[in-house]
Design a protein around this motif. Sequence first.
Motif, PDB file in Angstrom:
ATOM      1  N   MET A  19      -2.249  -0.022   7.127  1.00 10.34           N
ATOM      2  CA  MET A  19      -3.581  -0.531   6.678  1.00 10.34           C
ATOM      3  C   MET A  19      -3.697  -1.175   5.668  1.00 10.34           C
ATOM      4  O   MET A  19      -5.124  -1.575   5.586  1.00 10.34           O
ATOM      5  CB  MET A  19      -3.368   1.679   6.283  1.00 10.34           C
ATOM      6  CG  MET A  19      -3.471   2.811   7.446  1.00 10.34           C
ATOM      7  SD  MET A  19      -4.095   2.464   8.798  1.00 10.34           S
ATOM      8  CE  MET A  19      -6.717   2.612   8.325  1.00 10.34           C
ATOM      9  N   TRP A  32      -6.741  -3.132   7.118  1.00  7.28           N
ATOM     10  CA  TRP A  32      -7.959  -2.114   6.806  1.00  7.28           C
ATOM     11  C   TRP A  32      -8.524  -2.781   5.274  1.00  7.28           C
ATOM     12  O   TRP A  32      -8.916  -3.938   4.638  1.00  7.28           O
ATOM     13  CB  TRP A  32      -7.474  -1.112   7.677  1.00  7.28           C
ATOM     14  CG  TRP A  32      -8.020  -0.996   8.844  1.00  7.28           C
ATOM     15  CD1 TRP A  32      -9.711  -0.423   8.811  1.00  7.28           C
ATOM     16  CD2 TRP A  32      -7.191  -0.900   9.860  1.00  7.28           C
ATOM     17  NE1 TRP A  32      -9.562  -0.082  10.462  1.00  7.28           N
ATOM     18  CE2 TRP A  32      -8.110  -0.350  10.997  1.00  7.28           C
ATOM     19  CE3 TRP A  32      -6.101  -1.396   9.936  1.00  7.28           C
ATOM     20  CZ2 TRP A  32      -7.315  -0.204  12.271  1.00  7.28           C
ATOM     21  CZ3 TRP A  32      -5.128  -0.806  11.335  1.00  7.28           C
ATOM     22  CH2 TRP A  32      -6.283  -0.526  12.839  1.00  7.28           C
ATOM     23  N   THR A  38      -6.041   7.739   9.440  1.00  2.00           N
ATOM     24  CA  THR A  38      -5.121   6.752   9.514  1.00  2.00           C
ATOM     25  C   THR A  38      -5.240   6.672  10.988  1.00  2.00           C
ATOM     26  O   THR A  38      -4.520   6.130  11.837  1.00  2.00           O
ATOM     27  CB  THR A  38      -2.959   6.969   8.992  1.00  2.00           C
ATOM     28  OG1 THR A  38      -2.947   8.428   9.428  1.00  2.00           O
ATOM     29  CG2 THR A  38      -3.764   6.826   7.477  1.00  2.00           C
TER      30      THR A  38
END
Length: 231
Positions: free
Chosen positions: A176, A180, A188
């Motif tokens: 993540m 991201w 998630t």
Amino acid sequence: MRVLLVEDDEPVAQSLRRGLLRYGFEVAWAATGGDALAHGDPYDVVLLDLGLPDTDGLDVCKALRARGDVPIIVISARSDETDRVVGLELGADDYVTKPFGVREVIARIRAVMRRARPPASADAGPDQYGTRLTIDRKAARVRLDGQEIALAPKEYDLLAFLTEEPGALMSREQIMEAVWDANWFGPTKTLDVHVAALRRKLSGAITIEAVRGVGFRLEIARDPGQRASGS
């Protein structure tokens, strides 16, 4: 990946060593600063405790940095801001305060290794994974059996990240943060959706294994012909 662990506390060192070995790292242990500086085998990253019995870890950090640019992560019970600043100024790449978890240390290792990895040459061609999959990181294009595969931007970013170290177990937090954003506060579940999309679009060329409670591991499919000849 080869780790030089410099830690005088044997229970801490052995616990961390066992954890790193489970994740596929090779670990050489040095209990003193002198042993660390005398270590002759190659290594990719240093985990360095500051509270060593024979010398200050900051001096070891300075000496190791003078030798080259291998990433150094300080692991220490010293939480004072001054020690952090001095360690970073002497050449450390990151600073982890005890107590810590193995997964946090692994996340720090992979983060500094990504930063330390030199950018791909402008003349470098696409990266080949097995016989079917190629990733052209310069053009951000993916081909399966020579045909370009349409991936959403985050699908491409996820694939590019997971193929940096095929076979390595990546935690959900690492993924993540890398794909991201470090400040991502959304669910998630979006990661699972993108993993499912890659599995569907690249079926047969890769497998993405879900490790419950941890994260994902990408494996490159073997060439069926090679597998058959080895049987």
